[in-house]
Design a protein around this motif. Structure first.
Motif, mmCIF file in Angstrom:
data_model
loop_
_atom_site.group_PDB
_atom_site.id
_atom_site.type_symbol
_atom_site.label_atom_id
_atom_site.label_comp_id
_atom_site.label_asym_id
_atom_site.label_seq_id
_atom_site.Cartn_x
_atom_site.Cartn_y
_atom_site.Cartn_z
ATOM 1 N N GLY A 1 0.815 -1.208 0.000
ATOM 2 C CA GLY A 1 0.000 0.000 0.000
ATOM 3 C C GLY A 1 0.845 1.253 0.000
ATOM 4 N N ALA B 1 0.839 4.087 -2.879
ATOM 5 C CA ALA B 1 0.462 5.441 -2.478
ATOM 6 C C ALA B 1 1.486 6.462 -2.949
ATOM 7 C CB ALA B 1 0.304 5.517 -0.962
ATOM 8 N N LEU C 1 -8.395 7.489 -2.844
ATOM 9 C CA LEU C 1 -8.869 7.962 -1.546
ATOM 10 C C LEU C 1 -10.112 7.210 -1.083
ATOM 11 C CD1 LEU C 1 -8.443 11.823 -2.064
ATOM 12 C CD2 LEU C 1 -6.867 10.230 -0.936
ATOM 13 N N TYR D 1 -10.569 3.948 -1.496
ATOM 14 C CA TYR D 1 -10.279 2.571 -1.106
ATOM 15 C C TYR D 1 -10.414 2.340 0.400
ATOM 16 C CZ TYR D 1 -8.499 1.864 -5.852
ATOM 17 O OH TYR D 1 -8.369 1.768 -7.217
ATOM 18 N N PRO D 2 -9.778 3.181 1.236
ATOM 19 C CA PRO D 2 -9.975 2.968 2.675
ATOM 20 C C PRO D 2 -11.419 3.179 3.106
ATOM 21 C CG PRO D 2 -8.768 5.018 2.272
ATOM 22 C CD PRO D 2 -8.815 4.276 0.981
ATOM 23 N N VAL D 3 -12.132 4.113 2.443
ATOM 24 C CA VAL D 3 -13.551 4.326 2.758
ATOM 25 C C VAL D 3 -14.341 3.064 2.461
ATOM 26 C CG1 VAL D 3 -15.613 5.654 2.179
ATOM 27 C CG2 VAL D 3 -13.390 6.800 2.345
ATOM 28 N N THR D 4 -14.017 2.417 1.341
ATOM 29 C CA THR D 4 -14.693 1.169 0.978
ATOM 30 C C THR D 4 -14.520 0.128 2.073
ATOM 31 O OG1 THR D 4 -14.263 1.621 -1.361
ATOM 32 C CG2 THR D 4 -14.859 -0.636 -0.764
ATOM 33 N N GLY D 5 -13.284 -0.023 2.548
ATOM 34 C CA GLY D 5 -13.021 -1.009 3.589
ATOM 35 C C GLY D 5 -13.722 -0.700 4.895
ATOM 36 N N VAL D 6 -13.700 0.566 5.297
ATOM 37 C CA VAL D 6 -14.329 0.946 6.574
ATOM 38 C C VAL D 6 -15.841 0.760 6.521
ATOM 39 C CG1 VAL D 6 -14.793 2.879 8.119
ATOM 40 C CG2 VAL D 6 -12.487 2.539 7.225
#
Length: 404
Positions: free
Chosen positions: A51, A55, A362, A364-369
């Motif tokens: 990651g 990034a 940006l 991607y982490p929102v998708t996981g959370v």
């Protein structure tokens, strides 16, 4: 609603087909490069560093995207695309050579990702502008159909051939394959010629002045600005986050890797079918209305996809979603390029690229959370809301009156 193909359309134009082949090679090389880079980071420093490496490449791509649009307009998209592909070819060949002789480590991977991200910031706006400078305005829909087909083919073929290269020759082989594909793209692009009926105009001002002029051009043209927002919102979830969402959805349902593979393949095949169908059309009457309908259908489909309870429905739904969302993207970009003054194609393309490829990491982490807290159904419902917002803007008078 849609008119059929006629003799002499864009997909029979040798110049356009050479561009399509070059773009397919470039996209395939891009996919192969990132898979190889991820694999190299895993083997060199462990999964935790993948990651971070990606990034490092994503940041300059997002920060410099608008500057890339200015450069495409100043020096011509064909020249910038050829230079970018040549630079990408050289950087990955060098990376492959270093990996072959065992002198590379994590710092080298960070450096390669950084340089590649800077080059991508130049390449993406220029590639978008080049598609709008190949043929007459009334054939832009067909060109965008071919572009969609090239993207889907590249996304489907890239992982497969990269995996073969990695298995046969290791990381050096994977980088070498990507470099070879970029070199093929350069060779084909040298034979591509721009359409003189859509000439660009070089600026003699500063980069900042040109950037400001491009943003003011969008602000002055309400229809064009709204089309940019529609295309950006319509593509936002489909430039990566939906793929991550499908991974998380199949994992939650415990359907296994085979179902995931078929689901992602079905999505790509659906997009390819949309591209083929669009190349067979000479005209799309009331194109703005058709675009709004495609976006509405996309919103319904992506929301429903998060609620499916059988693997068969997921695969079939992904195929239909890939086709409808692909058609919406291609049609939206065709309208955007039809309405854009050729002098500003690079800068307008940079804005849409920034809102999709540049900013999508940006999400991607929102998708996981979101998936971890509320489940994948809520994530797909959020994507549906974004598509509904794009639909709402598309039905405004200035957009729905757009013609292609």
């Amino acid at each position: 609603m849609l008119s059929g193909a006629m003799p002499g359309v864009a997909y029979r134009d040798g110049n356009v087909l050479r561009w399509m082949a070059a773009y397919t090679a470039s996209v395939t090389g891009d996919v192969a490069f990132f898979l190889t880079l991820s694999w190299a980071a895993t083997r060199t420093a462990g999964a935790a560093q993948v990651g971070a490496v990606l990034a490092v490449g994503a940041v300059p791509r997002a920060v410099l995207m608008l500057v890339g649009g200015v450069i495409a307009d100043r020096y011509g998209p064909r020249r910038v695309v050829i230079g970018s592909d040549l630079a990408r070819c050289l950087i990955v060949f060098c990376a492959g050579a270093l990996m072959m002789f065992g002198t590379a480590g994590l710092p080298m991977l960070f450096a390669v990702a950084l340089v590649f991200g800077v080059i991508d910031a130049l390449f993406m706006p220029a590639a978008g502008a080049l598609a709008g400078r190949l043929t007459d305005p009334d054939r832009l829909g067909q060109v965008q159909g071919l572009r969609m087909l090239a993207v889907r083919l590249g996304n489907a073929a890239g992982p497969m051939i990269a995996a073969i290269a990695l298995t046969a020759a290791g990381v050096a082989g994977g980088f070498g394959l990507a470099g070879l594909l970029f070199s093929v793209s350069v060779g084909l692009l040298l034979a591509v010629r721009l359409n003189r009926t859509r000439p660009g105009v070089r600026s003699t001002g500063s980069l900042f002045a040109d950037l400001k002029d491009g943003l003011q051009h969008l602000r002055r043209n309400r229809q064009l600005a709204r089309l940019v927002v529609v295309v950006g919102l319509g593509d936002l979830c489909f430039s990566g986050p939906v793929g991550v969402g499908l991974v998380l959805l199949t994992a939650e349902r415990d359907w296994g890797a085979a179902v995931l593979g078929w689901t992602l393949s079905a999505f790509s095949v659906g997009g390819a079918v949309a591209g083929i169908l669009l190349t067979a059309l000479t005209r799309v009457p009331r194109a703005g209305v058709v675009l709004a309908c495609f976006l509405l259908a996309t919103a319904v489909l992506v929301g429903a996809l998060g609620q499916v309870t059988t693997a068969g429905l997921l695969i079939a739904g992904s195929a239909v979603l890939g086709m409808i969302s692909g058609a919406a993207s291609a049609l939206g970009n065709a309208l955007l390029q039809r309405k854009t003054d050729p002098r500003y194609l690079g800068r307008v393309s940079s804005v849409t690229s920034l809102s999709t490829v540049g900013l999508s990491p940006l999400l991607y982490p929102v998708t996981g959370v979101v998936t971890a807290v509320w489940g994948p159904g809520v994530f797909f419902a959020g994507c549906a809301l974004i598509c509904l917002l794009a639909t709402a803007i598309a039905v405004t008078r200035s957009v729905r009156s757009s013609e292609l």
